[in-house]
Design a protein around this motif. Structure first.
Motif, mmCIF file in Angstrom:
data_model
loop_
_atom_site.group_PDB
_atom_site.id
_atom_site.type_symbol
_atom_site.label_atom_id
_atom_site.label_comp_id
_atom_site.label_asym_id
_atom_site.label_seq_id
_atom_site.Cartn_x
_atom_site.Cartn_y
_atom_site.Cartn_z
ATOM 1 N N ASP A 25 0.831 -1.208 0.000
ATOM 2 C CA ASP A 25 0.000 0.000 0.000
ATOM 3 C C ASP A 25 0.866 1.259 0.000
ATOM 4 N N ILE A 26 1.932 1.247 -0.763
ATOM 5 C CA ILE A 26 2.817 2.413 -0.841
ATOM 6 C C ILE A 26 2.102 3.570 -1.549
ATOM 7 N N ARG A 27 2.162 4.761 -0.964
ATOM 8 C CA ARG A 27 1.515 5.946 -1.534
ATOM 9 C C ARG A 27 2.533 7.080 -1.577
ATOM 10 N N LEU A 28 2.521 7.856 -2.662
ATOM 11 C CA LEU A 28 3.447 8.972 -2.826
ATOM 12 C C LEU A 28 2.680 10.286 -2.828
ATOM 13 N N TYR A 29 3.221 11.280 -2.114
ATOM 14 C CA TYR A 29 2.593 12.591 -2.043
ATOM 15 C C TYR A 29 3.633 13.663 -2.334
ATOM 16 N N ASP A 30 3.218 14.668 -3.061
ATOM 17 C CA ASP A 30 4.097 15.802 -3.360
ATOM 18 C C ASP A 30 3.881 16.867 -2.299
ATOM 19 N N ASP A 31 4.861 17.054 -1.433
ATOM 20 C CA ASP A 31 4.776 18.034 -0.357
ATOM 21 C C ASP A 31 5.674 19.228 -0.713
ATOM 22 N N LYS A 32 5.182 20.040 -1.638
ATOM 23 C CA LYS A 32 5.906 21.240 -2.066
ATOM 24 C C LYS A 32 7.329 20.922 -2.539
ATOM 25 N N GLY A 33 7.435 19.938 -3.387
ATOM 26 C CA GLY A 33 8.736 19.592 -3.953
ATOM 27 C C GLY A 33 9.383 18.398 -3.306
ATOM 28 N N SER A 34 9.104 18.170 -2.038
ATOM 29 C CA SER A 34 9.613 16.986 -1.352
ATOM 30 C C SER A 34 8.582 15.868 -1.497
ATOM 31 N N ILE A 35 9.016 14.732 -1.961
ATOM 32 C CA ILE A 35 8.101 13.606 -2.154
ATOM 33 C C ILE A 35 8.072 12.757 -0.882
ATOM 34 N N LEU A 36 6.879 12.600 -0.318
ATOM 35 C CA LEU A 36 6.694 11.750 0.863
ATOM 36 C C LEU A 36 6.142 10.405 0.420
ATOM 37 N N VAL A 37 6.764 9.345 0.892
ATOM 38 C CA VAL A 37 6.320 7.988 0.566
ATOM 39 C C VAL A 37 5.812 7.345 1.846
ATOM 40 N N ARG A 38 4.531 7.028 1.867
ATOM 41 C CA ARG A 38 3.893 6.436 3.045
ATOM 42 C C ARG A 38 3.401 5.027 2.725
ATOM 43 N N GLY A 39 3.200 4.248 3.774
ATOM 44 C CA GLY A 39 2.566 2.946 3.579
ATOM 45 C C GLY A 39 3.444 1.745 3.829
ATOM 46 N N LEU A 40 4.745 1.942 4.113
ATOM 47 C CA LEU A 40 5.599 0.794 4.426
ATOM 48 C C LEU A 40 5.419 0.445 5.897
ATOM 49 N N ARG A 41 4.856 -0.717 6.175
ATOM 50 C CA ARG A 41 4.609 -1.117 7.558
ATOM 51 C C ARG A 41 5.684 -2.092 8.016
ATOM 52 N N MET A 42 6.247 -1.776 9.179
ATOM 53 C CA MET A 42 7.304 -2.604 9.743
ATOM 54 C C MET A 42 6.998 -2.921 11.196
ATOM 55 N N SER A 43 7.566 -4.009 11.684
ATOM 56 C CA SER A 43 7.511 -4.321 13.112
ATOM 57 C C SER A 43 8.917 -4.224 13.672
ATOM 58 N N PHE A 44 9.008 -3.833 14.943
ATOM 59 C CA PHE A 44 10.290 -3.710 15.625
ATOM 60 C C PHE A 44 10.189 -4.428 16.964
ATOM 61 N N SER A 45 11.058 -5.415 17.157
ATOM 62 C CA SER A 45 11.025 -6.236 18.362
ATOM 63 C C SER A 45 12.254 -5.973 19.210
ATOM 64 N N PHE A 46 12.084 -6.147 20.529
ATOM 65 C CA PHE A 46 13.158 -5.851 21.474
ATOM 66 C C PHE A 46 13.294 -6.975 22.491
ATOM 67 N N ALA A 47 14.473 -7.037 23.097
ATOM 68 C CA ALA A 47 14.764 -8.123 24.028
ATOM 69 C C ALA A 47 14.132 -7.919 25.389
ATOM 70 N N SER A 48 13.842 -6.654 25.749
ATOM 71 C CA SER A 48 13.333 -6.389 27.088
ATOM 72 C C SER A 48 12.341 -5.247 27.043
ATOM 73 N N GLY A 49 11.700 -4.994 28.194
ATOM 74 C CA GLY A 49 10.812 -3.851 28.295
ATOM 75 C C GLY A 49 9.366 -4.235 28.509
ATOM 76 N N VAL A 50 8.530 -3.224 28.773
ATOM 77 C CA VAL A 50 7.117 -3.461 28.995
ATOM 78 C C VAL A 50 6.398 -3.802 27.696
ATOM 79 N N ARG A 51 7.048 -3.625 26.575
ATOM 80 C CA ARG A 51 6.516 -4.021 25.275
ATOM 81 C C ARG A 51 7.587 -4.810 24.531
ATOM 82 N N LYS A 52 7.156 -5.863 23.854
ATOM 83 C CA LYS A 52 8.086 -6.696 23.107
ATOM 84 C C LYS A 52 8.219 -6.229 21.668
ATOM 85 N N SER A 53 7.122 -5.733 21.096
ATOM 86 C CA SER A 53 7.139 -5.412 19.675
ATOM 87 C C SER A 53 6.166 -4.283 19.377
#
Length: 623
Positions: free
Chosen positions: A396-424
């Motif tokens: 679901d990649i989407r491109l937007y023209d923000d006054k000359g700068s192109i913003l690319v949205r829609g890349l979904r990632m997960s981030f996991s960690f070894a410790s903490g109150v949240r794992k991912s």
């Protein structure tokens, strides 16, 4: 700002005098208390006064429990795993949760000093009822917070607030007498209704297998047939129960144990949040004292295969990509239409992003170094060091023209960690390209709810709305990637930075210099500490050094345009803060100048743990 600082000093002085006068009021004498039937008192002995004070408090609490239990035993029906309803008396032990942090309007006197200290502590019997009334109000406030969260699809907030409210109710004298009237005017007994609402929430959650890459399983999580805004869960990974994982905007992930070949995975939606209860000592103590309420409906069996027909899956994926849980699209001022992917210029950006995605999956990062500016590459390398990053979806990649700068949205990632109150965590990663097609900035997207709150401000110019959104995305990402230099650049040198703290009335070393006493609650004094920019950054640096990760989530924005200063705004925003050593929830207020959208400047930053019962959230009018 000068007027504001003078105002803070004045308020600090005035309120501090009031505080000292309050603490200095002479109470009844010990002899009067001892001989009166209007008081409950406790006695404590110890080698030190501190030890004697602690023992006197424990003795007082025990007598309160005996006194109140004798007047009215409390019981509540609890559904056990076998489905039977049993009555249990829990009240006497829960009175012990009224520690120094929550026990209000007590007095004490040191009758003998060290080394054989003797301290007495007492409370008026008429004040005891106020203790329970305060807890009752807190439980109802949590119920109302859960109802608001449900409308936004924030199921994590729904379940947490309902369960904590239910647990607080169990500690009251008469929990089954507490009622709540809904919007339709119907009255409900809360101890029954909360359980029913939680069961309904669990039933409305649907987990769909969305593919597997090795040991990583991708999930779609729907709530009432729409992508869930936010939800937390754990699962049986073949060897043990996992830590808590967080789903966002309908996306979740499982990380199975090597060699797992089962056809199903048991998943449980989190509702107790015992690890987060430390942000509220009262809730933490009650959770520890009260027997938990089992929630059988919180468990789901996830089949590791997808039997959807291609058309059904396509429709669901389109809904995942475009449909916000909370918003009526007709009311939203939409962002500029995305650039068509087949557009000649757009295809170049798409090809670059495809190479970046491939590099992330293959962990061959150097292969895409030419696609980044120096600053962009620095952010990308930090992103790849932010836990264990994995691509969930790039369809679901989407491109937007923000006054000359192109913003690319829609890349979904997960981030996991070894410790903490949240794992991912699941994040929507946003890439900003320069005009020469190089990636110059990377940010974590706000999420649909926070975006909608900003885009809904149709009375403002489009560029202002997107400048605010970009600022908040870069702000939260800077904390996650520990970009101390960037954070330094967005705070004005003369910024007023206020952080919250809580001290006890019994504290003998309360330094009120450079502080503004905000409110008093029982034995607590909520104090706002002013910091200079350098002090704040030094503290933040130490925070970054001792934590494996920091993750910030925003929701429930309210943005107010200032009356002067051009494009200056006060942003009130709910913040969920997680790190490997700590987690909390609270409210930020950021006063920011975005007259130069690429160079925002924060003039004021405040934080409060919850809405003040007297005035709610801090706004520009308070300063």
């Amino acid at each position: 700002m000068k007027e504001y600082r003078q105002n803070v000093v004045f308020r600090a002085a005035a309120l501090s005098v009031l505080l000292l006068l309050t603490l200095g009021v002479s109470a009844q004498t010990w002899e009067m208390v001892r001989d009166s039937e209007d008081y409950i008192y406790g006695e404590g002995y110890g080698k030190t006064i501190a030890e004697a004070e602690k023992n006197a408090l424990a003795n007082l609490i025990g007598k309160i429990a005996t006194n109140v239990t004798g007047e009215a035993q409390s019981s509540i029906k609890v559904q056990h795993g076998d489905g039977k309803l049993n009555e249990e008396s829990q009240f006497s032990q829960t009175v012990n949760t009224y520690s120094q942090a929550t026990l209000t309007n007590t007095q004490q006197k040191v009758l003998k000093g060290e080394p054989d200290a003797y301290v007495v502590r007492w409370i008026k019997k008429s004040e005891v009822e106020k203790i329970f009334e305060s807890r009752k109000r807190k439980a109802i406030d949590m119920v109302e917070a859960a109802i608001r969260a449900e409308k936004k699809g924030k199921v994590d907030d729904v379940l947490r607030n309902y369960y904590w409210a239910l647990t607080l109710l169990k500690s009251l004298q008469h929990p089954n007498e507490v009622t709540y009237t809904d919007d339709d005017g119907k009255e409900h007994v809360l101890t029954n209704w909360i359980k029913e609402e939680m069961d309904d929430a669990f039933d409305d959650l649907k987990v769909i297998y969305d593919g597997r890459e090795g040991n990583d399983v991708h999930l779609s999580i729907m709530y009432k047939d729409k992508p869930v805004n936010s939800v937390d869960y754990r699962y049986w990974d073949g060897q043990s129960w996992s830590a808590i994982y967080s789903g966002k905007d309908g996306w979740g992930v499982l990380e199975l144990a090597p060699g797992f070949e089962g056809s199903h995975v048991q998943l449980q939606f989190e509702y107790e949040y015992a690890g987060e209860a430390k942000i509220d000592k009262e809730v933490e103590m009650v959770l520890n004292a009260v027997k938990g309420t089992p929630m059988p409906d919180s468990y789901k069996n996830v089949r590791l295969e997808n039997k959807e027909k291609p058309k059904e899956k396509k429709e669901r994926m389109e809904k995942m990509a475009s449909e916000s849980f909370t918003t009526n699209s007709a009311e939203i001022i939409a962002p500029p239409a995305p650039i068509a992917k087949k557009d000649k210029d757009a295809s170049k950006y798409m090809k670059t992003l495809e190479e970046v995605v491939k590099a992330i999956k293959n962990k061959n990062y150097d292969a895409v170094r030419p696609f980044f500016t120096t600053e962009g590459w620095d952010m990308f390398t930090k992103l790849m060091k932010y836990g264990k990053g994995k691509v969930l979806d790039s369809s679901d990649i989407r491109l937007y023209d923000d006054k000359g700068s192109i913003l690319v949205r829609g890349l979904r990632m997960s981030f996991s960690f070894a410790s903490g109150v949240r794992k991912s965590f699941v994040e929507d990663v946003v890439f900003a390209f320069t005009e020469d097609q190089k990636i110059d900035n990377i940010a974590f997207g706000l999420g649909k709810t926070a975006e909608d709150d900003i885009l809904n401000k149709g009375v403002w110019e489009e560029k202002s709305r997107f400048a605010i959104m970009n600022f908040l995305e870069n702000y939260k990402t800077a904390y996650a990637l520990k970009r101390l230099d960037y954070i330094r650049s967005i705070f004005d040198d003369d910024a007023v930075i206020i952080t919250g703290s809580v001290v006890s009335k019994a504290s003998k070393n309360v330094n009120i210099e450079n502080q503004s006493t905000i409110s008093q609650e029982g034995n607590q004094i909520i104090i706002k500490n002013r910091q200079t920019k350098d002090q704040y950054l030094d503290n933040l640096k130490r925070c970054f050094q001792r934590n494996e990760f920091v993750n910030i989530r925003f929701s429930n924005n309210d943005v107010i345009k200032m009356g002067e200063g051009g494009e200056s705004y006060a942003i009130q925003i709910q913040q969920d803060y997680y790190s490997s050593t700590y987690g909390d929830k609270g409210y930020l207020m950021l006063m920011v100048d975005i007259n130069e959208p690429t160079k925002p400047l924060i003039k004021l930053r405040t934080w409060q743990p919850e809405k003040d019962p007297n005035f709610g959230l801090y706004g520009p009018g308070d300063f």
